[in-house]
Design a protein around this motif. Structure first.
Motif, PDB file in Angstrom:
ATOM      1  N   LEU A 187      41.237 -71.165 -25.774  1.00 46.90           N
ATOM      2  CA  LEU A 187      42.603 -71.592 -25.446  1.00 46.90           C
ATOM      3  C   LEU A 187      42.851 -72.962 -26.069  1.00 46.90           C
ATOM      4  CD1 LEU A 187      42.585 -70.492 -21.703  1.00 46.90           C
ATOM      5  CD2 LEU A 187      43.749 -69.345 -23.605  1.00 46.90           C
ATOM      6  N   ASP A 188      43.333 -72.980 -27.303  1.00 43.65           N
ATOM      7  CA  ASP A 188      43.563 -74.246 -27.988  1.00 43.65           C
ATOM      8  C   ASP A 188      44.842 -74.909 -27.489  1.00 43.65           C
ATOM      9  OD1 ASP A 188      45.743 -73.039 -29.254  1.00 43.65           O
ATOM     10  OD2 ASP A 188      44.691 -72.745 -31.149  1.00 43.65           O
ATOM     11  N   GLY A 189      45.218 -75.998 -28.115  1.00 49.32           N
ATOM     12  CA  GLY A 189      46.380 -76.771 -27.680  1.00 49.32           C
ATOM     13  C   GLY A 189      47.666 -75.967 -27.627  1.00 49.32           C
ATOM     14  N   ASP A 190      47.875 -75.087 -28.614  1.00 45.56           N
ATOM     15  CA  ASP A 190      49.091 -74.270 -28.619  1.00 45.56           C
ATOM     16  C   ASP A 190      49.119 -73.321 -27.430  1.00 45.56           C
ATOM     17  OD1 ASP A 190      50.067 -75.475 -30.910  1.00 45.56           O
ATOM     18  OD2 ASP A 190      49.241 -73.938 -32.251  1.00 45.56           O
ATOM     19  N   GLN A 191      47.978 -72.685 -27.137  1.00 47.84           N
ATOM     20  CA  GLN A 191      47.941 -71.780 -25.992  1.00 47.84           C
ATOM     21  C   GLN A 191      48.117 -72.535 -24.677  1.00 47.84           C
ATOM     22  OE1 GLN A 191      44.986 -70.931 -28.099  1.00 47.84           O
ATOM     23  NE2 GLN A 191      45.941 -69.183 -29.072  1.00 47.84           N
ATOM     24  N   MET A 192      47.501 -73.721 -24.586  1.00 45.75           N
ATOM     25  CA  MET A 192      47.656 -74.511 -23.359  1.00 45.75           C
ATOM     26  C   MET A 192      49.104 -74.959 -23.189  1.00 45.75           C
ATOM     27  SD  MET A 192      45.234 -74.687 -21.299  1.00 45.75           S
ATOM     28  CE  MET A 192      43.541 -74.156 -21.299  1.00 45.75           C
ATOM     29  N   LYS A 193      49.742 -75.283 -24.287  1.00 49.18           N
ATOM     30  CA  LYS A 193      51.152 -75.650 -24.218  1.00 49.18           C
ATOM     31  C   LYS A 193      51.975 -74.457 -23.735  1.00 49.18           C
ATOM     32  CE  LYS A 193      54.844 -77.746 -26.912  1.00 49.18           C
ATOM     33  NZ  LYS A 193      55.243 -78.296 -28.201  1.00 49.18           N
ATOM     34  N   GLN A 194      51.635 -73.281 -24.252  1.00 49.58           N
ATOM     35  CA  GLN A 194      52.331 -72.061 -23.839  1.00 49.58           C
ATOM     36  C   GLN A 194      52.073 -71.764 -22.359  1.00 49.58           C
ATOM     37  OE1 GLN A 194      51.281 -68.693 -26.280  1.00 49.58           O
ATOM     38  NE2 GLN A 194      52.981 -67.462 -25.549  1.00 49.58           N
ATOM     39  N   ILE A 195      50.826 -71.896 -21.921  1.00 49.59           N
ATOM     40  CA  ILE A 195      50.504 -71.681 -20.508  1.00 49.59           C
ATOM     41  C   ILE A 195      51.266 -72.674 -19.642  1.00 49.59           C
ATOM     42  CG2 ILE A 195      48.665 -71.885 -18.775  1.00 49.59           C
ATOM     43  CD1 ILE A 195      46.765 -70.660 -20.895  1.00 49.59           C
ATOM     44  N   GLY A 232      55.471 -74.082 -15.889  1.00 50.48           N
ATOM     45  CA  GLY A 232      56.387 -75.177 -15.608  1.00 50.48           C
ATOM     46  C   GLY A 232      55.700 -76.513 -15.423  1.00 50.48           C
ATOM     47  N   VAL A 233      54.559 -76.713 -16.147  1.00 51.21           N
ATOM     48  CA  VAL A 233      53.813 -77.971 -16.060  1.00 51.21           C
ATOM     49  C   VAL A 233      53.478 -78.446 -17.468  1.00 51.21           C
ATOM     50  CG1 VAL A 233      52.834 -77.434 -13.791  1.00 51.21           C
ATOM     51  CG2 VAL A 233      51.541 -76.835 -15.848  1.00 51.21           C
ATOM     52  N   ASP A 234      53.035 -79.708 -17.587  1.00 52.33           N
ATOM     53  CA  ASP A 234      52.648 -80.212 -18.902  1.00 52.33           C
ATOM     54  C   ASP A 234      51.291 -79.641 -19.318  1.00 52.33           C
ATOM     55  OD1 ASP A 234      50.436 -81.950 -18.054  1.00 52.33           O
ATOM     56  OD2 ASP A 234      51.963 -83.303 -17.275  1.00 52.33           O
ATOM     57  N   THR A 235      50.965 -79.851 -20.591  1.00 55.05           N
ATOM     58  CA  THR A 235      49.750 -79.274 -21.161  1.00 55.05           C
ATOM     59  C   THR A 235      48.487 -79.780 -20.461  1.00 55.05           C
ATOM     60  OG1 THR A 235      50.873 -79.086 -23.282  1.00 55.05           O
ATOM     61  CG2 THR A 235      48.481 -78.928 -23.321  1.00 55.05           C
ATOM     62  N   GLY A 236      48.423 -81.070 -20.145  1.00 53.90           N
ATOM     63  CA  GLY A 236      47.247 -81.616 -19.475  1.00 53.90           C
ATOM     64  C   GLY A 236      47.012 -80.972 -18.116  1.00 53.90           C
ATOM     65  N   LYS A 237      48.080 -80.816 -17.356  1.00 59.70           N
ATOM     66  CA  LYS A 237      47.947 -80.189 -16.042  1.00 59.70           C
ATOM     67  C   LYS A 237      47.580 -78.718 -16.188  1.00 59.70           C
ATOM     68  CE  LYS A 237      50.071 -80.126 -11.520  1.00 59.70           C
ATOM     69  NZ  LYS A 237      51.152 -80.660 -10.699  1.00 59.70           N
ATOM     70  N   SER A 264      45.574 -73.688  -5.838  1.00 59.51           N
ATOM     71  CA  SER A 264      46.843 -74.421  -5.825  1.00 59.51           C
ATOM     72  C   SER A 264      46.629 -75.853  -5.338  1.00 59.51           C
ATOM     73  CB  SER A 264      47.844 -73.690  -4.916  1.00 59.51           C
ATOM     74  OG  SER A 264      49.027 -74.426  -4.784  1.00 59.51           O
ATOM     75  N   GLN A 265      45.924 -76.003  -4.234  1.00 60.96           N
ATOM     76  CA  GLN A 265      45.667 -77.343  -3.697  1.00 60.96           C
ATOM     77  C   GLN A 265      44.838 -78.187  -4.656  1.00 60.96           C
ATOM     78  OE1 GLN A 265      43.930 -76.466   0.205  1.00 60.96           O
ATOM     79  NE2 GLN A 265      45.709 -77.467   1.106  1.00 60.96           N
ATOM     80  N   ALA A 266      43.792 -77.589  -5.218  1.00 61.61           N
ATOM     81  CA  ALA A 266      42.892 -78.346  -6.092  1.00 61.61           C
ATOM     82  C   ALA A 266      43.547 -78.721  -7.416  1.00 61.61           C
ATOM     83  CB  ALA A 266      41.620 -77.542  -6.351  1.00 61.61           C
ATOM     84  N   SER A 267      44.460 -77.874  -7.899  1.00 65.46           N
ATOM     85  CA  SER A 267      45.049 -78.100  -9.217  1.00 65.46           C
ATOM     86  C   SER A 267      46.392 -78.806  -9.165  1.00 65.46           C
ATOM     87  CB  SER A 267      45.231 -76.766  -9.936  1.00 65.46           C
ATOM     88  OG  SER A 267      46.213 -75.971  -9.286  1.00 65.46           O
ATOM     89  N   GLY A 268      47.034 -78.799  -8.007  1.00 65.97           N
ATOM     90  CA  GLY A 268      48.360 -79.383  -7.887  1.00 65.97           C
ATOM     91  C   GLY A 268      49.483 -78.437  -8.289  1.00 65.97           C
ATOM     92  N   LEU A 269      49.142 -77.182  -8.613  1.00 63.33           N
ATOM     93  CA  LEU A 269      50.170 -76.183  -8.912  1.00 63.33           C
ATOM     94  C   LEU A 269      50.744 -75.654  -7.611  1.00 63.33           C
ATOM     95  CD1 LEU A 269      48.406 -73.941 -11.609  1.00 63.33           C
ATOM     96  CD2 LEU A 269      50.073 -75.756 -12.007  1.00 63.33           C
ATOM     97  N   ASP A 270      51.987 -75.170  -7.661  1.00 58.17           N
ATOM     98  CA  ASP A 270      52.484 -74.489  -6.469  1.00 58.17           C
ATOM     99  C   ASP A 270      51.805 -73.118  -6.401  1.00 58.17           C
ATOM    100  OD1 ASP A 270      54.028 -72.457  -7.872  1.00 58.17           O
ATOM    101  OD2 ASP A 270      55.634 -73.931  -8.117  1.00 58.17           O
TER     102      ASP A 270
END
Length: 192
Positions: free
Chosen positions: A12-20, A25-30, A107-113
């Motif tokens: 999962l390179d940068g482009d895939q992470m950006k797509q994910i 609905g989150v930034d690439t780092g998250k 969800s709790q550990a990652s900060g995602l809903d």
């Protein structure tokens, strides 16, 4: 030898992470951090299941039949199509009636809903199974070897990614009552 987590994350390179990230609905780092958490949770659940010889046999058969690693080929265009049907089925098999609790923990550990966590788990499940199936085939592992391989994956996570070890440990029931419940989730959530 690299771990399943490392193998999938490298795919999962940068482009895939950006797509994910866009799908969640989150930034690439998250998205990257959350993906590592989700993969760790899946490996923890698979490791726990494979400790039972009957479940290790069933997992080995499922990997041989349906998960040869080809899902990892051509991920450039496949990320948005990953998941829902096959991922949901995998998550039902791995976590059973504890699936909702695991998704809440991720969800709790990652900060995602919770909705994003559920979507992410379904997206990465086929990737984890594909990488595990490829590794099983490459190593010629029987069910016992598969269980040993997954135990090694869990140990590697605990050693190399202590932040992910909290997820794995929680899946393995921290309060010793053989039931992953809210107290298990909260216990590790506070530590992380």
């Amino acid at each position: 030898m690299s771990s399943i987590l490392d193998q999938v994350m490298k795919q999962l390179d940068g482009d895939q992470m950006k797509q994910i990230g866009g799908l969640l609905g989150v930034d690439t780092g998250k998205a990257e951090a959350a993906t590592g958490t989700a993969i760790s949770a899946l490996l923890g659940g698979l490791s726990r299941n494979a400790a039972n010889p009957n479940k290790a046999e069933a997992l080995s058969q499922a990997l041989a039949k349906d998960h040869d690693g080809s899902v990892l080929d051509g991920l450039q265009s496949a990320v948005s199509h990953l998941g829902q049907d096959s991922g949901d089925g995998i998550l039902r098999h791995v976590f059973g009636d504890k699936r909702g609790r695991v998704e809440s923990g991720v969800s709790q550990a990652s900060g995602l809903d919770k909705s994003a966590s559920r979507k992410l788990m379904a997206m990465v499940a086929p990737l984890v199974m594909g990488a595990l199936g490829k590794k099983q085939r490459d190593e010629g592992a029987d069910p016992r070897g598969l269980a040993s391989m997954l135990a090694g994956e869990r140990q590697e996570l605990e050693r190399s990614r202590p932040e992910a070890a909290g997820i794995v440990t929680r899946l393995l029931d921290t309060d010793g009552d053989n039931d992953m419940d809210l107290s298990d989730v909260l216990s590790h959530g506070r530590k992380m």
